[in-house]
Design a protein around this motif. Structure first.
Motif, PDB file in Angstrom:
ATOM      1  N   PHE A 128      60.395  11.550  43.317  1.00 27.41           N
ATOM      2  CA  PHE A 128      59.342  12.657  42.860  1.00 27.41           C
ATOM      3  C   PHE A 128      59.464  14.280  43.556  1.00 27.41           C
ATOM      4  N   GLY A 129      60.961  14.238  44.291  1.00 29.27           N
ATOM      5  CA  GLY A 129      61.223  15.415  44.595  1.00 29.27           C
ATOM      6  C   GLY A 129      61.676  16.360  44.007  1.00 29.27           C
ATOM      7  N   LYS A 130      61.585  16.399  42.422  1.00 33.45           N
ATOM      8  CA  LYS A 130      61.774  17.336  41.341  1.00 33.45           C
ATOM      9  C   LYS A 130      63.248  17.696  41.508  1.00 33.45           C
ATOM     10  N   GLY A 131      64.311  16.890  41.832  1.00 36.65           N
ATOM     11  CA  GLY A 131      65.595  17.398  41.757  1.00 36.65           C
ATOM     12  C   GLY A 131      65.973  17.762  43.215  1.00 36.65           C
ATOM     13  N   ARG A 132      65.296  17.925  44.196  1.00 35.99           N
ATOM     14  CA  ARG A 132      65.765  18.245  45.426  1.00 35.99           C
ATOM     15  C   ARG A 132      66.739  17.297  46.270  1.00 35.99           C
ATOM     16  N   ALA A 133      67.546  17.660  46.854  1.00 39.49           N
ATOM     17  CA  ALA A 133      68.469  16.655  47.444  1.00 39.49           C
ATOM     18  C   ALA A 133      67.604  15.856  48.690  1.00 39.49           C
ATOM     19  N   VAL A 134      67.944  14.543  48.778  1.00 41.16           N
ATOM     20  CA  VAL A 134      67.588  14.031  49.713  1.00 41.16           C
ATOM     21  C   VAL A 134      68.607  13.267  50.746  1.00 41.16           C
TER      22      VAL A 134
END
Lengths: 876, 876
Positions: free
Chosen positions: A542-548
């Motif tokens: 659900f992070g809309k493509g943000r790196a984790v």
């Protein structure tokens, strides 16, 4: 089936179909087609299940079927029901039209049709039937050609359409009926005449299903797609495929009919009206579903009037529902124009009409349904809206109290609606991920006893036990540990927690939710290994493509964290690392710090990468900021190209400045700020400075979720006032080294198996490996100055349970609201809770809290004890 | 990576491994194997990630990897760390042993090993690497044989083991290293020498993984299987396959080593001890997992002492955890015998030892682990249990209060434990099924306003708003309708509901749970079609093979239900159908009934199939039962072979008896009972008689869940006392026929779109299509005698929302507890709730409700108002 029961009663009674479902006109049909449609619609009667379905009790998809054997009696019943329907309809406006049909309908027509059907599909004894059911193509036994053809088709469809592989034979029978209706020479039956139902035919069926207005691949669930389909044909297995294909069947019939009975007066009685008769009373599609491929079909939509645009002779209405927006258009000359014009914004309407492609220049690429519009032919007002206190369309801002009072309107607004859907999807994901990790969800009590957690309890007076109160749980902590003692091994819960605390931007006065979990026979690393993939997964999903941060997340000791980041909740997006530079200042020329250092203070250096060139005003502004935050000021050194500058640099020997430069990993062009105080306040202030500089110089890494664990929290600390040893954080965590450490180690050097999970500087949760040993618990509390009696009095419930065999266990409870706030980039918690209270703990929508009638309080043995009104201090 | 950080610190620190993880003995290894093991263990360092993994950022399974390039520096670091570990270990008992190893370890040994590794796997520029990453077998470029071999193996493994298809290359490198270690002639490298890693090799790897004690296919989650595995190698994707295969790799090395270095003193330093060093501190397997195939391996189990059996020189202990029971055996001569003997039942222990096959005669077929036992070599007591207040093993009965006070012990008992797991699985199934139907789960507020539902609210005094109270929701009814008004289309929630009601067998005083759902733009049939597959599915899934009514469930009108079954919750397992026989008694010779019929009474006949032959005593017993239940008596007729008998038959003309026989579908050999009263009481009493006879004659269908909907509830009824029209059930349901019916129809003939879902005579839920139109609501309440002002005062919140565009909507809320009770065959609700209150609404475990300190009540502005003690009435 009692005579009074008519097959279509449930539908008309439910208001689903304005006309009787089995319109006799179909039955009458063309001689060539009686059996196809008779069979097809004979199956519609639900009450009596007289179109029993074929198959055996434990077929693979569990659909219970009985032999398909509609008999001649069916014909007579259909006619009888129709007379009854006509009589009933007589009271409504359609009397004339129904009576007309009854005369047209000859009894013999119907009976002949059903006898033919009966002969085709009557099956002999069950054993014979079972023998064929196994062999997909029983070429050697022409005894049951239709059954055998059905098997053949079933197999063929499986090959072409993987998803319809578990198809139910009775639907296939429908196809056979259509094939048969083409009077295929009997000889072809024997060797599977069904072969000519080619993939192309199946394609038409799919396409047909589309034109039937039933199928939109975008439909969120099978309901919308099959809502028109009478429940009788729904199998518990994959109904979406069933509906698509069966609807396609109808269309094969439609297309065939045109070939065989060209020019059939479809307008008067026949399929067009049947088509409408079949449409659901509210919607054939959702407002987010119609595409260019749907052009030409009839569709019915229901929803809210989102926007209206009057273009003189054309009125455009954007109709909105949960799934999207469709543009509807109506000509001013239309008889229903007035009704649509009257509908104010946010009224609920149902419109029916033709789907048409928009002209190229009017296509709206930003709208999934932007290629089409609905030409409105019929309008039904479901609910007229008054003048709106807050607008739904557009992005006008409203005060929070207004939005909460009219929350049912506020929740219709696009972003608010999307936030709530995000919350639900995140929670569903978390559940699935935890179950995937072998955890089981248990509900723990909400009406329970007051617990010794930090905050205040909400209390609930007991009616049956005068003077006694339940409490709402601040967290399921005690119950989840009892679940471990009860041997359930892995517990989790999306748990409601209740703390009577003042509201804040990130805290809601009512209940909040935690992903609460606990595990038995585990070490700290096992707990990390269990939750890391869940958190990594939900932020990736659900992070809309943000790196984790990939698991395993970095482990940072409490000591390192306080030193390097000035907080036990380090924001790793900020690259700045704080360094200890006490030694270079000890006995240095910079007296202010040197004196403090002699009295035990430390000095922490906070690098400001590349800030040497900042103007003097920038440093002064930070100095003022430091004073506003309780510091004496903010000393600094600028490592300019021509050497270190600033008041501190002047008072330090070059070697000391170099030592500072090396310790803080600085290079020319950087600046550095200093915090000088006792260890803890210095660390905390350095942390504030680090955050301030990180933001001022825009150093924070973007579009990333940086996770870490803070570990090795100290078990004990010294109380500044009393000078005594006290617990530093969680008294119930297991000390590292167990009893041996408590007995032999200086308490201030003992770490606890206690940890926090942090993301981007936000503490998602604290957790611990618990102290499950009564002997160790007594000792740990003794060191903090508590007697055994005190422990038993306050934590008797848990202690008692630990005396009967408690496993080592541990867990944590990441805040669900905080996870959703991070994912939605929402600093205000009220934006991700459906019906939040305001910051004064009031529910403005439902008017809570509210006064209660006296007799109800008397039942609860309590009285209100209002604060005495403060005497007004007279002016002057 | 700071020098102080050692790769194994986190493990020892976490107490997971008693010995340092990288036992230098491996590194030293045999010259032929340095690179295999060096590479393998070089990867273990987690902090510094110095064994960077291969691959690019967005590989398919999202595992972030960097080029694999361990350099010579690694070797030096390993040695340095080992010295540090040896020093640290020095404080513990192993000082001598570690020091010995350090001398044996030559620096040059290690450096040489790692240089070799470095050369093999050092990759040139990234671009070249990427070029090869795509082509699975880059046969044309021998420049990177290992890389290429890895790809080849990866492909081969994919073919053999579907599930390991998304395998990470760095694990495959391990295999390559093993292959290389066999000094395969360089020439073979070019053309994929890896081919000789045959399927057999892979099989050894799998088998090896088994012997390694890591893998038990029965392990519930990947944690237990990979717990030993250093987190560094866990990829977020399928770790279970990774772990099984990587463990297998180790075993290839083990088996190869024996071939190349036969007789390596594995006892002193080498793999056996390494093997143990790798075992998890608490468990390598669960107690339900060891099978015959595990014979020979070392295993560690943790759990509760379930039973102990002393056989003289052998002590047998049944060790139990959540997953099962394993028999452990220890010889009286063992040094740890005393420790195990001391452990009382329900103590928590950890045992380590060898898994051995049981002799044929001692195999226990009823136990999944019945083919093996664990020969205990090590014992660790985790927690000693006091003398138990209630036994866990065995099925002794205890009073309910005792079981609730020691619930953490009661929950360990097999059936109670199983009931709770059933509850959790049912709830998880319901959630998935609803999501599958397109519903979204939303949480609604628990701290809210008092609602006008039937029962009493639990109240919560507000701290911030003196004299005002929140309430706990009796049901989320108002919120879910507001969610429809807010446009969310399909809501569901496993919702906690709170009603302050007296406890009953099937009702718990605390909170209970409902599968609460609501839908927009739907008819009654759409609501049925949405929930039927969910209920059918859950009863099939957990009904232990019992038959379930297939959807669509039968619809029985309220009128039919009261007539035929004497209840609006008909138990369809009971075949008896009640018939109306008023007419045969009107003006008959049986004066008692004839007079009542003249005054408007009805007579209902309740057949008793085959009961004509019952003795007189049977009829008399039923007569007494009827009197106990408030009836005058229970008249009957026996249709004996030689004609109708009994007092009633004598007073009725034969034709009337025949009419009764026909109306009630009776035949010779049956009996029939009669209930004569006004319509409603007669129906209800006939229902009681039907149930009584059904049980007496054992007529109820076994092993089946019979569902039905009761529909067409009347909107209004006459109040017996006032004679006025009042709502008969749910005032908020939509009247059938809408405003038109309210305006033009006799209110007593208006039905509501209201329905109950019933299973085996148990009402799971009521529900309705709601009245969403303010104008219709005012009219409906007006007919029942309520003014518009009353409606606005009591239901203003909802009414206000309906004025801004409300969609037609409906729903229901089947009771979760009732569903679980039916599935678990449990009449007592406390058997399927984890921590229930007793029938006096007390939580005996946590001592709630309890008295609260005065100052806390003062904070809430309330005082206790205890009932005045009743003056004792003096005796005599």
């Amino acid at each position: 089936m009692a005579a009074t029961d008519t097959p279509w009663r449930p539908f008309r009674q439910a208001g689903a179909l304005r006309r009787p479902m089995i319109d006799p006109a179909f039955v009458q049909g063309h001689p060539a087609y009686p059996d196809a449609f008779a069979q097809f619609f004979a199956g519609h009667g639900r009450y009596g299940h007289f179109a029993e379905r074929v198959g055996n009790r434990n077929s693979r998809n569990g659909w219970r079927r009985r032999a398909l054997a509609p008999g001649p009696a069916v014909g007579a019943e259909i006619v009888a029901r129709h007379h009854e329907a006509a009589a009933q309809a007589g009271q409504g406006g359609d009397a004339a039209r129904h009576q007309h049909r009854v005369d047209r309908l000859g009894q013999h027509h119907v009976r002949a049709a059903f006898e033919q059907v009966g002969r085709h599909f009557r099956l002999r004894g069950r054993s014979e039937h079972d023998r064929h059911r196994k062999g997909i193509v029983g070429a050697d036994s022409p005894a049951h050609p239709p059954h055998q053809i059905a098997r053949l088709l079933h197999a063929e469809i499986r090959v072409h359409h993987q998803k319809v592989d578990h198809f139910r034979p009775e639907v296939v029978f429908g196809i056979v009926a259509v094939v048969k209706a083409q009077q295929i020479p009997a000889s072809q039956h024997a060797k599977g005449a069904g072969d000519d139902i080619t993939a192309a035919e199946v394609e038409i069926a799919q396409q047909g299903a589309h034109t039937w207005g039933v199928v939109g691949h975008g439909l969120p669930s099978w309901q919308e797609r099959t809502t028109f389909w009478p429940p009788a044909f729904r199998s518990p297995s994959d109904r979406s495929a069933t509906s698509e294909f069966v609807a396609g069947l109808v269309n094969i019939g439609l297309s065939r009919l045109d070939k065989i009975w060209p020019g059939m007066p479809s307008s008067r009685f026949g399929f067009k009206r049947a088509y409408e008769g079949f449409m659901h009373v509210y919607r054939s599609h959702t407002c987010g579903q119609l595409k260019a491929a749907d052009a030409g079909i009839q569709a019915r939509l229901s929803g809210w009037v989102h926007r209206k645009r009057d273009h003189g002779n054309l009125l455009f209405v954007d109709l909105r529902d949960h799934y999207g927006i469709t543009q509807c258009v109506i000509d001013v000359s239309s008889p229903v124009f007035a009704a649509l014009d009257k509908a104010r914004p946010e009224s609920v309407i149902t419109v029916t009409g033709k789907v048409v492609k928009r002209s190229a220049e009017t296509i709206n690429p930003r709208l999934p349904t932007g290629e089409i519009e609905l030409q409105v032919a019929e309008v039904e007002i479901q609910s007229i809206a008054d003048v709106l206190p807050i607008q739904v369309a557009g992005d006008q801002e409203y005060p929070e109290d207004m939005r909460l009072r009219y929350r049912f309107l506020d929740l219709r607004r696009e972003d608010v609606h999307a936030n709530m859907m995000l919350r639900s999807r995140v929670i569903a994901y978390l559940r699935q991920a935890m179950i995937g990790q072998g955890f089981t969800e248990f509900q723990t009590p909400i009406l329970t006893a007051s617990s010794p957690e930090g905050a205040r309890d909400y209390l609930v007076p007991s009616r049956i036990h005068p003077g006694k109160f339940y409490a709402l749980p601040q967290a399921p902590q005690q119950f989840k540990q009892l679940l471990m003692v009860a041997g359930f091994d892995k517990y989790f819960q999306i748990a409601p927690c209740f703390r009577d605390e003042a509201g804040r931007a990130d805290r809601s006065p009512g209940e909040f939710y935690q992903l609460d979990f606990e595990m038995s026979y585990v070490t700290q690393d096992d707990v990390f290994a269990a939750i890391e993939p869940v958190l990594e997964g939900v932020f990736k999903e659900f992070g809309k493509g943000r790196a984790v941060t990939p698991a395993p997340f970095p482990r940072i000791t409490y000591a390192d964290s306080m030193l390097k980041y000035g907080s036990d909740k380090p924001d790793l997006r900020n690259p700045i690392i704080i360094a200890d530079v006490t030694e270079p200042f000890r006995g240095s020329g910079f007296g202010l710090f040197a004196k403090l250092v002699d009295k035990g203070a430390v000095v922490r250096a906070i690098p400001a990468p590349g800030a040497a060139g900042q103007p003097r005003s920038w440093f002064d502004k930070l100095n003022d900021w430091a004073r506003e935050n309780g510091a004496g000021g903010l000393g600094y050194i600028q490592f300019a190209a021509d050497g270190p500058k600033g008041p501190i640099a002047k008072n330090l020997e070059p070697a000391r400045v170099e030592a500072i430069k090396a310790a803080a990993n600085l290079k020319d062009g950087d600046a550095v700020f200093f915090a000088c105080d006792k260890a803890l306040p210095a660390a905390k202030f350095a942390g504030l400075v680090r955050t301030k500089i990180g933001n001022e110089l825009d150093l924070l890494e973007k579009d990333v979720f940086k996770f870490c664990w803070t570990v090795d929290f100290p078990m004990y600390e010294i109380n500044e006032e009393t000078g005594l040893v006290e617990f530093s954080h969680n008294p119930f965590s297991m000390p590292q080294g167990g009893m041996d450490a408590l007995l032999n180690q200086d308490p201030l050097t003992i770490n606890a198996y206690q940890y926090d999970i942090v993301c981007n500087g936000v503490e998602l949760s604290s957790g611990a490996i618990r102290n499950h040993r009564p002997d160790i618990m007594y000792k740990a509390f003794e060191i903090a100055g508590y007697s055994a009696a005190h422990v038993e009095e306050h934590f008797g419930g848990m202690l008692n349970a630990f005396k009967f065999g408690a496993p080592p266990h541990g867990g944590s409870a990441p805040g669900v609201d905080r996870i959703v706030m991070l994912l939605a980039d929402q600093p205000n918690i009220r934006e991700i809770i459906l019906f939040p209270m305001n910051q004064q703990a009031q529910d403005l929508l439902m008017q809570a809290p509210a006064e209660i009638a006296m007799e109800r309080l008397r039942e609860l043995h309590i009285k209100v004890d209002l604060p005495k009104p403060k005497k007004e201090v007279k002016e002057g």
